[in-house]
Design an enzyme around this catalytic site. Structure first.
Site, mmCIF file in Angstrom:
data_model
loop_
_atom_site.group_PDB
_atom_site.id
_atom_site.type_symbol
_atom_site.label_atom_id
_atom_site.label_comp_id
_atom_site.label_asym_id
_atom_site.label_seq_id
_atom_site.Cartn_x
_atom_site.Cartn_y
_atom_site.Cartn_z
ATOM 1 N N ASN A 1 -50.325 -43.290 -42.878
ATOM 2 C CA ASN A 1 -51.671 -42.736 -43.111
ATOM 3 C C ASN A 1 -51.661 -41.209 -43.135
ATOM 4 O O ASN A 1 -52.708 -40.584 -43.075
ATOM 5 C CB ASN A 1 -52.636 -43.230 -42.021
ATOM 6 C CG ASN A 1 -52.249 -42.712 -40.642
ATOM 7 O OD1 ASN A 1 -51.153 -42.172 -40.457
ATOM 8 N ND2 ASN A 1 -53.128 -42.882 -39.678
ATOM 9 N N GLU B 1 -53.746 -37.878 -36.103
ATOM 10 C CA GLU B 1 -54.292 -38.813 -37.078
ATOM 11 C C GLU B 1 -55.235 -38.094 -38.055
ATOM 12 O O GLU B 1 -55.700 -36.984 -37.765
ATOM 13 C CB GLU B 1 -55.082 -39.902 -36.337
ATOM 14 C CG GLU B 1 -54.263 -40.714 -35.333
ATOM 15 C CD GLU B 1 -53.409 -41.800 -35.992
ATOM 16 O OE1 GLU B 1 -52.921 -41.604 -37.129
ATOM 17 O OE2 GLU B 1 -53.228 -42.844 -35.362
#
Ligand code: GLP
Length: 261
Positions: free
Chosen positions: A151, A158
C-alpha cells in the site's frame, strides 16, 4: 537524471536513484554487497533493517558472506524499523524475532548494540522517546533498508501518516494487517504498529527501498509516477538525496518508460 552503471535506470523528477535488476537474486546480491561495503567503510555504522519477505534473501546472502569473508559487524548498532503492537518479541512473526533469526544470531550481534521497539510496552510515548534518543545518541542512521509495502507504506508509515513524525504508534491499514497475518504461525490480533517516523526515514544518511515480484508492480509504478505526498509515503522518498529504490524487473514492469530521457 542519474544514470547508474550497474542497472537499467529510469526515474523522472527525482533526486532518488532507481535501479532495476533482472531478478530477485541479483537484486538481493547487490543490496547485500552494498550493506557490506558500508560496514567495511564505517565499521561502527548505525543500521536500520526492515523485516518482511522482501529482504529475506538479502539477509541470507549477507550473513553467509559475512561468515565466509570474516566481515566484522561487532561495532555496528542495529535499530528496529517497526513492530506489531501487542505482540511479544519472541513470537515467530514479530519483527524482533525476524531480526534475531535472520541478522543478529547469524552475525552474533551483542544485545548492547541492538535497540528494537517492544510491542508489549504500556507506555508507548516513553518507548518512542527512547528510540528517538538512541538514534540521536548514535549520530543518526547511516543506512536504512526498507521494504516497500503493497500500500506504499515505509516501515509502518501508512498512507495518510503525518510526514513530520518521529517514532509513533499508528493504526494499521487493512492491507498491512492482512499481509501481517501471513508472517505468524499462530493466531494473533493485529491492529496497531509502532514505527520510526518519516522524519527518521528522510534523515537517514542512506536508504535502500526495495521491492520484488509482480505483486509490487502497481505500487512501484505509483511510487515513481504519482504526485508525491503522504497519501503514499513511498512517493516522498523521491526527494531523498541518499535514496536508492532497488527493484527487480517484475516489480518495475508497469513503470511508464515513455518520455524518460
Ligand atoms: C511489513 C514490515 C515492514 C516491511 C513491509 C513490507 O509490514 N513491518 O518493515 O518492510 O511491511 O513487507 P513485505 O516485504 O513482506 O512485502
Amino acid at each position: 537524471m542519474y544514470i547508474s552503471p550497474h542497472a537499467n535506470n529510469y526515474v523522472q523528477n527525482a533526486i532518488m536513484e532507481l535501479k532495476v535488476f533482472a531478478d530477485y537474486t541479483s537484486l538481493s546480491e547487490t543490496i547485500a554487497r552494498d550493506i557490506i561495503s558500508l560496514v567495511q567503510q564505517k565499521p561502527d555504522a548505525v543500521l536500520c533493517l526492515a523485516t518482511g519477505d522482501t529482504p529475506k534473501l538479502t539477509y541470507s546472502i549477507l550473513t553467509a558472506r559475512a561468515a565466509k569473508e570474516k566481515i566484522d559487524f561487532s561495532a555496528c548498532k542495529f535499530i528496529g524499523l517497526d513492530e506489531w503492537m501487542g505482540i511479544p518479541s519472541f513470537l515467530e512473526g514479530s519483527c524482533s524475532q525476524f531480526l534475531h533469526q535472520y541478522i543478529f544470531k547469524p552475525l552474533r550481534i551483542s544485545p548492547a548494540h541492538i535497540h528494537l521497539f517492544n510491542g508489549l510496552v504500556t507506555d508507548a510515548k516513553q518507548e518512542c522517546e527512547q528510540m528517538d534518543a538512541f538514534i540521536n545518541a548514535g549520530g543518526g542512521i547511516d543506512l536504512m533498508i526498507a521494504g516497500v509495502g503493497i500500500n506504499g507504506h515505509i516501515g509502518f508509515n501508512e498512507p495518510g501518516v503525518a510526514l513530520d513524525n518521529y517514532s509513533h504508534v499508528i493504526d494499521l491499514d487493512a492491507s498491512t494487517i492482512e499481509s501481517g497475518y501471513t508472517y505468524f504461525t499462530q493466531p494473533v490480533n493485529l491492529s496497531q504498529g509502532i514505527t520510526l517516523g518519516m522524519q527518521h526515514v528522510m534523515a537517514s544518511k542512506s536508504l535502500i527501498a526495495m521491492a520484488n515480484g509482480q505483486k509490487k508492480s502497481q505500487i512501484i509504478k505509483a511510487a515513481i509516477e504519482e504526485e508525491p505526498g503522504n497519501h503514499l509515503p513511498v512517493t516522498v522518498l523521491r526527494s531523498h538525496p541518499g535514496c536508492k529504490m532497488m527493484v527487480d524487473a517484475e516489480a518495475a514492469a508497469l513503470i511508464n518508460k515513455a518520455g524518460i530521457s
